[in-house]
Write a protein that holds these residues in place. Structure first.
Motif, mmCIF file in Angstrom:
data_model
loop_
_atom_site.group_PDB
_atom_site.id
_atom_site.type_symbol
_atom_site.label_atom_id
_atom_site.label_comp_id
_atom_site.label_asym_id
_atom_site.label_seq_id
_atom_site.Cartn_x
_atom_site.Cartn_y
_atom_site.Cartn_z
ATOM 1 N N GLY A 173 14.448 -19.533 -38.635
ATOM 2 C CA GLY A 173 13.380 -19.641 -37.650
ATOM 3 C C GLY A 173 13.347 -21.013 -37.002
ATOM 4 O O GLY A 173 13.128 -21.137 -35.785
ATOM 5 N N TRP A 174 13.570 -22.042 -37.814
ATOM 6 C CA TRP A 174 13.646 -23.389 -37.235
ATOM 7 C C TRP A 174 14.819 -23.474 -36.268
ATOM 8 O O TRP A 174 14.691 -24.028 -35.168
ATOM 9 C CB TRP A 174 13.841 -24.440 -38.327
ATOM 10 C CG TRP A 174 12.803 -24.475 -39.395
ATOM 11 C CD1 TRP A 174 11.577 -23.866 -39.394
ATOM 12 C CD2 TRP A 174 12.910 -25.145 -40.669
ATOM 13 N NE1 TRP A 174 10.916 -24.121 -40.568
ATOM 14 C CE2 TRP A 174 11.702 -24.901 -41.357
ATOM 15 C CE3 TRP A 174 13.894 -25.919 -41.263
ATOM 16 C CZ2 TRP A 174 11.474 -25.415 -42.647
ATOM 17 C CZ3 TRP A 174 13.676 -26.434 -42.529
ATOM 18 C CH2 TRP A 174 12.465 -26.181 -43.213
ATOM 19 N N ALA A 175 15.962 -22.931 -36.696
ATOM 20 C CA ALA A 175 17.155 -22.975 -35.850
ATOM 21 C C ALA A 175 16.921 -22.253 -34.520
ATOM 22 O O ALA A 175 17.350 -22.720 -33.458
ATOM 23 C CB ALA A 175 18.350 -22.366 -36.580
ATOM 24 N N ALA A 176 16.221 -21.125 -34.582
ATOM 25 C CA ALA A 176 15.915 -20.391 -33.354
ATOM 26 C C ALA A 176 15.065 -21.249 -32.419
ATOM 27 O O ALA A 176 15.264 -21.235 -31.198
ATOM 28 C CB ALA A 176 15.200 -19.088 -33.695
ATOM 29 N N GLY A 177 14.145 -22.001 -32.996
ATOM 30 C CA GLY A 177 13.326 -22.883 -32.181
ATOM 31 C C GLY A 177 14.106 -24.017 -31.553
ATOM 32 O O GLY A 177 13.697 -24.576 -30.525
ATOM 33 N N TYR A 178 15.240 -24.363 -32.151
ATOM 34 C CA TYR A 178 16.080 -25.432 -31.626
ATOM 35 C C TYR A 178 17.012 -24.976 -30.504
ATOM 36 O O TYR A 178 17.596 -25.819 -29.806
ATOM 37 C CB TYR A 178 16.972 -25.989 -32.744
ATOM 38 C CG TYR A 178 16.313 -26.877 -33.764
ATOM 39 C CD1 TYR A 178 14.960 -27.204 -33.710
ATOM 40 C CD2 TYR A 178 17.057 -27.395 -34.824
ATOM 41 C CE1 TYR A 178 14.371 -28.017 -34.663
ATOM 42 C CE2 TYR A 178 16.484 -28.214 -35.781
ATOM 43 C CZ TYR A 178 15.140 -28.523 -35.696
ATOM 44 O OH TYR A 178 14.585 -29.331 -36.648
ATOM 45 N N VAL A 179 17.209 -23.689 -30.346
ATOM 46 C CA VAL A 179 18.211 -23.187 -29.407
ATOM 47 C C VAL A 179 18.054 -23.767 -27.998
ATOM 48 O O VAL A 179 19.055 -24.138 -27.359
ATOM 49 C CB VAL A 179 18.221 -21.646 -29.394
ATOM 50 C CG1 VAL A 179 18.994 -21.103 -28.204
ATOM 51 C CG2 VAL A 179 18.828 -21.110 -30.694
ATOM 52 N N GLY A 215 21.427 -18.162 -25.593
ATOM 53 C CA GLY A 215 20.759 -19.417 -25.281
ATOM 54 C C GLY A 215 21.470 -20.634 -25.834
ATOM 55 O O GLY A 215 21.116 -21.773 -25.482
ATOM 56 N N MET A 216 22.441 -20.428 -26.714
ATOM 57 C CA MET A 216 23.178 -21.540 -27.309
ATOM 58 C C MET A 216 24.264 -22.031 -26.368
ATOM 59 O O MET A 216 24.766 -21.268 -25.530
ATOM 60 C CB MET A 216 23.795 -21.106 -28.648
ATOM 61 C CG MET A 216 22.778 -20.744 -29.709
ATOM 62 S SD MET A 216 23.518 -19.911 -31.163
ATOM 63 C CE MET A 216 24.622 -21.197 -31.771
ATOM 64 N N ALA A 220 28.794 -24.070 -29.436
ATOM 65 C CA ALA A 220 28.022 -23.801 -30.646
ATOM 66 C C ALA A 220 28.064 -22.322 -31.002
ATOM 67 O O ALA A 220 28.191 -21.957 -32.182
ATOM 68 C CB ALA A 220 26.575 -24.259 -30.445
ATOM 69 N N ARG A 221 27.966 -21.478 -30.003
ATOM 70 C CA ARG A 221 28.046 -20.031 -30.249
ATOM 71 C C ARG A 221 29.417 -19.668 -30.829
ATOM 72 O O ARG A 221 29.510 -18.874 -31.776
ATOM 73 C CB ARG A 221 27.793 -19.284 -28.938
ATOM 74 C CG ARG A 221 27.675 -17.778 -29.073
ATOM 75 C CD ARG A 221 27.164 -17.154 -27.788
ATOM 76 N NE ARG A 221 28.030 -17.439 -26.650
ATOM 77 C CZ ARG A 221 27.712 -18.233 -25.631
ATOM 78 N NH1 ARG A 221 26.543 -18.847 -25.606
ATOM 79 N NH2 ARG A 221 28.558 -18.435 -24.630
ATOM 80 N N LYS A 222 30.463 -20.253 -30.285
ATOM 81 C CA LYS A 222 31.811 -19.985 -30.793
ATOM 82 C C LYS A 222 31.966 -20.478 -32.224
ATOM 83 O O LYS A 222 32.511 -19.777 -33.084
ATOM 84 C CB LYS A 222 32.843 -20.656 -29.886
ATOM 85 C CG LYS A 222 34.284 -20.418 -30.315
ATOM 86 C CD LYS A 222 35.254 -21.080 -29.344
ATOM 87 C CE LYS A 222 36.700 -20.851 -29.767
ATOM 88 N NZ LYS A 222 37.652 -21.501 -28.809
#
Length: 230
Positions: A173-179, A215-216, A220-222
């Motif tokens: 959840g924190w990571a999602a907030g960082y996207v 959104g990344m 980073a997505r790769k």
């Protein structure tokens, strides 16, 4: 009785392992203005292992604080290594010292070694994640990043307990907030967390990327999907 190792004694031991030219290379690579001695990590590993064995807990905390306050690159790394230990009891003084360093993070190598020590203290007392959650709202990028790097231990289990799975979802959840954060180091930290988790819990990573991958940043997505099949 032999006097406990002090800062100057520790620095003298480190200087005995200096490699010519290494300090200049480290300074150019890390790009943070501070003193670089040119001591390789294997030597720091050996020295701090011996210090942990020879010093009392109070002496380790004192030496770690002094090493950190010297603001020497290798000394700050050694400070983190000195306190990276699973079993420390009581560990309140260690936890307090580690927390005090987080707002001073300004370079990835130093931050990562300190975060390894922080991760051990979080494993010892998972309730401390409440403190780490506060870091996610910091204006200081390195503090926000530390919330992910210090919790990488949560990615390692193939069969997490219910509490560990809940903590894993909490950090996701924190990571999602960082996207939406475009900072390279933040995007890299998201990718690192997801990549490591994918080795043990691919479905959670797939779900995260389905929901937030667009959104990344592309790199980073790769990186996050490096070990996913298909």
């Amino acid at each position: 009785m032999t006097a406990p190792l002090d800062l100057e004694g520790a620095l003298d031991q480190m200087r005995a392992h200096v490699e010519p030219g290494r300090a200049e290379g480290s300074a150019a690579y890390h790009k943070v203005p501070r003193v670089y001695l040119g001591v390789p990590n294997p030597a720091l590993n050996d020295l701090t292992r011996d210090w942990r064995k020879d010093l009392t807990l109070d002496q380790r905390v004192t030496l770690a604080a002094d090493l950190w306050d010297s603001d020497i690159h290798e000394a700050r790394i050694a400070a983190g290594k000195l306190l990276t230990q699973a079993r420390i009891r009581p560990d309140d003084a260690v936890w307090d010292l580690l927390q005090s360093w987080v707002p001073q993070f300004d370079a990835w190598a130093i931050a990562d070694h300190a975060c390894s020590a922080i991760g051990r203290r979080l494993q010892a007392d998972p309730a401390r994640l409440d403190v780490v959650e506060g870091w996610t709202q910091s204006d200081h990028m390195w503090t926000r990043r530390a919330a992910l790097i210090a919790t990488l231990y949560l990615t390692k289990s193939n069969h997490p307990s219910a509490d560990e799975a809940a903590a894993r979802d909490r950090v996701l959840g924190w990571a999602a907030g960082y996207v939406p954060d475009r900072d390279w180091f933040i995007q890299k930290a998201i990718a690192w967390w997801l990549r490591d988790l994918s080795k043990h819990d691919a479905p959670r990573v797939v779900a995260f990327l389905d929901a937030h991958g667009d959104g990344m940043k592309a790199f980073a997505r790769k990186e996050a999907g490096k070990y996913l099949k298909g």
